[in-house]
Scaffold this motif. Structure first.
Motif, short mmCIF file in Angstrom:
data_model
loop_
_atom_site.label_atom_id
_atom_site.label_comp_id
_atom_site.label_asym_id
_atom_site.label_seq_id
_atom_site.Cartn_x
_atom_site.Cartn_y
_atom_site.Cartn_z
N SER A 10 -94.28 -40.93 28.87
CA SER A 10 -94.95 -41.79 27.89
C SER A 10 -96.26 -41.18 27.40
N GLY A 11 -96.70 -40.09 28.03
CA GLY A 11 -98.07 -39.63 27.78
C GLY A 11 -98.16 -38.17 27.40
N ARG A 12 -99.17 -37.53 28.01
CA ARG A 12 -99.52 -36.18 27.54
C ARG A 12 -98.59 -35.11 28.10
N GLY A 13 -97.90 -35.38 29.21
CA GLY A 13 -96.87 -34.47 29.68
C GLY A 13 -97.31 -33.34 30.58
N SER A 14 -98.43 -33.52 31.29
CA SER A 14 -98.85 -32.42 32.17
C SER A 14 -97.91 -32.27 33.37
N ASN A 15 -97.36 -33.37 33.86
CA ASN A 15 -96.37 -33.24 34.95
C ASN A 15 -95.10 -32.58 34.45
N LEU A 16 -94.69 -32.91 33.24
CA LEU A 16 -93.52 -32.25 32.64
C LEU A 16 -93.76 -30.75 32.57
N LEU A 78 -89.01 -39.58 36.25
CA LEU A 78 -90.03 -40.30 35.49
C LEU A 78 -91.36 -39.61 35.76
N ALA A 79 -91.93 -39.03 34.70
CA ALA A 79 -93.17 -38.27 34.84
C ALA A 79 -94.21 -38.88 33.90
N GLY A 80 -94.86 -39.95 34.40
CA GLY A 80 -95.79 -40.66 33.54
C GLY A 80 -95.05 -41.54 32.54
N TYR A 81 -93.88 -42.08 32.96
CA TYR A 81 -93.15 -43.03 32.12
C TYR A 81 -93.61 -44.43 32.48
N ASN A 99 -89.70 -40.91 40.66
CA ASN A 99 -90.96 -41.17 39.95
C ASN A 99 -92.10 -40.52 40.72
N VAL A 100 -93.11 -40.08 39.97
CA VAL A 100 -94.35 -39.64 40.62
C VAL A 100 -95.41 -40.67 40.31
N HIS A 101 -96.09 -41.11 41.38
CA HIS A 101 -97.11 -42.16 41.25
C HIS A 101 -98.43 -41.62 41.81
N PRO A 102 -99.56 -41.91 41.13
CA PRO A 102 -100.84 -41.30 41.55
C PRO A 102 -101.60 -42.07 42.61
N SER A 103 -100.89 -42.53 43.66
CA SER A 103 -101.57 -43.08 44.83
C SER A 103 -100.62 -42.94 46.01
N VAL A 167 -106.07 -36.02 42.07
CA VAL A 167 -104.71 -36.50 42.36
C VAL A 167 -103.70 -35.83 41.43
N LEU A 168 -104.09 -35.63 40.17
CA LEU A 168 -103.16 -35.00 39.22
C LEU A 168 -102.79 -33.58 39.68
N THR A 169 -103.75 -32.86 40.22
CA THR A 169 -103.46 -31.53 40.77
C THR A 169 -102.42 -31.63 41.89
N ALA A 170 -102.54 -32.67 42.71
CA ALA A 170 -101.55 -32.89 43.76
C ALA A 170 -100.19 -33.25 43.17
N GLU A 171 -100.18 -34.09 42.13
CA GLU A 171 -98.91 -34.43 41.46
C GLU A 171 -98.21 -33.19 40.95
N HIS A 172 -99.00 -32.25 40.41
CA HIS A 172 -98.40 -31.05 39.82
C HIS A 172 -97.78 -30.15 40.88
C1 GRF Z 1 -99.78 -39.23 36.06
O1 GRF Z 1 -100.92 -39.54 36.81
C2 GRF Z 1 -98.61 -39.99 36.60
O2 GRF Z 1 -98.56 -40.08 37.98
C3 GRF Z 1 -98.87 -41.32 36.02
O3 GRF Z 1 -99.29 -41.06 34.70
C4 GRF Z 1 -99.87 -39.77 34.67
C5 GRF Z 1 -99.08 -38.97 33.68
O4 GRF Z 1 -99.71 -37.79 33.35
N1 GRF Z 1 -97.79 -42.20 36.18
P1 GRF Z 1 -98.92 -36.70 32.49
O5 GRF Z 1 -98.37 -37.39 31.25
O6 GRF Z 1 -97.84 -36.12 33.32
O7 GRF Z 1 -99.97 -35.69 32.12
#
Ligand code: GRF
Length: 204
Positions: A10-16, A78-81, A99-103, A167-172
């Motif tokens: 749904s967003g900027r796509g850094s996890n993608l 689901l990557a920021g969906y 899904n990846v969740h930031p907590s 946390v985003l660095t950890a998600e990546h």
């Molecule tokens: C990430 O923090 C993800 O965990 C959350 O929304 C953010 C999405 O970031 N659900 P991005 O679009 O992957 O940059």
């Protein structure tokens, strides 16, 4: 072996982008990116030559399933969906939606807990650590089985924004590891990220 992956954003796509960068082409590839909105992630995917699908109706299971079937995806990530995936899609991909969740779930999850709200809640609770969680998705927000977590420290001078960045660095790191583990096993599995303990220090 070439595991086919669809990613919803749904967003900027850094996890993608982290996922695409980390996947060896001979092991797994992102074959479709779906979005419920005109997300910045869609042109990023298109620039990488990945098929994109802007959902006309995010709650239309038929639209989802037609797009997923046409792509041949075996896994949905689901990557920021930010919306619920229709129940019929979850049923069709039971055990194959991540899904990846930031907590550190079950802390700070559930409806409305996304973006900076999550990190503000961590700070308000006085937690001394946070992190990223990868979990299976079922019909309820943030409830499915946890597959792996990567912890990061919360610093005394953190703001929601500074904690979000850590946390985003950890998600990546965590999300690509989860997808690679799934590709190698043929399905999502519970796993430990190697050196997860020292990662918290690296990321601090
Ligand atoms: C990430 O923090 C993800 O965990 C959350 O929304 C953010 C999405 O970031 N659900 P991005 O679009 O992957 O940059």
């Amino acid at each position: 072996m070439n595991y086919r992956i669809a990613v919803a954003v749904s967003g900027r796509g850094s996890n993608l982008e982290a996922l695409c960068d980390a996947l060896p082409a001979e092991v797994a590839e992102v074959v479709l990116v779906l979005s419920d909105r005109d997300a910045a992630a869609l042109p990023l995917a298109a620039a990488r030559g990945i098929a994109t699908h802007r959902l006309r109706a995010h709650d239309d299971a038929t639209e989802w399933l037609q797009a997923l079937d046409a792509s041949g995806a075996e896994l949905l990530v689901l990557a920021g969906y930010l919306r619920l995936v229709p129940a019929e899609v979850i049923a069709a991909f039971r055990g194959r939606v991540l899904n990846v969740h930031p907590s550190l779930l079950p802390r700070h999850g559930g409806p409305g807990m996304y973006g900076e709200r999550v990190h503000a809640a961590v700070l308000a609770a006085g937690d001394t650590e946070s992190g990223a969680t990868v979990h299976l998705v079922d019909e309820v927000y943030d409830r499915g089985q946890v597959l792996s977590q990567l912890r990061v420290p919360v610093r005394e001078d953190d703001t929601a924004a500074s904690l979000a960045g850590r946390v985003l660095t950890a998600e990546h790191r965590l999300l690509p590891a989860a997808v690679l583990a799934a590709a190698r096993a043929g399905r999502p599995i519970v796993f430990d990220l190697p050196h997860a303990a020292s990662a918290a220090t690296e990321l601090s």
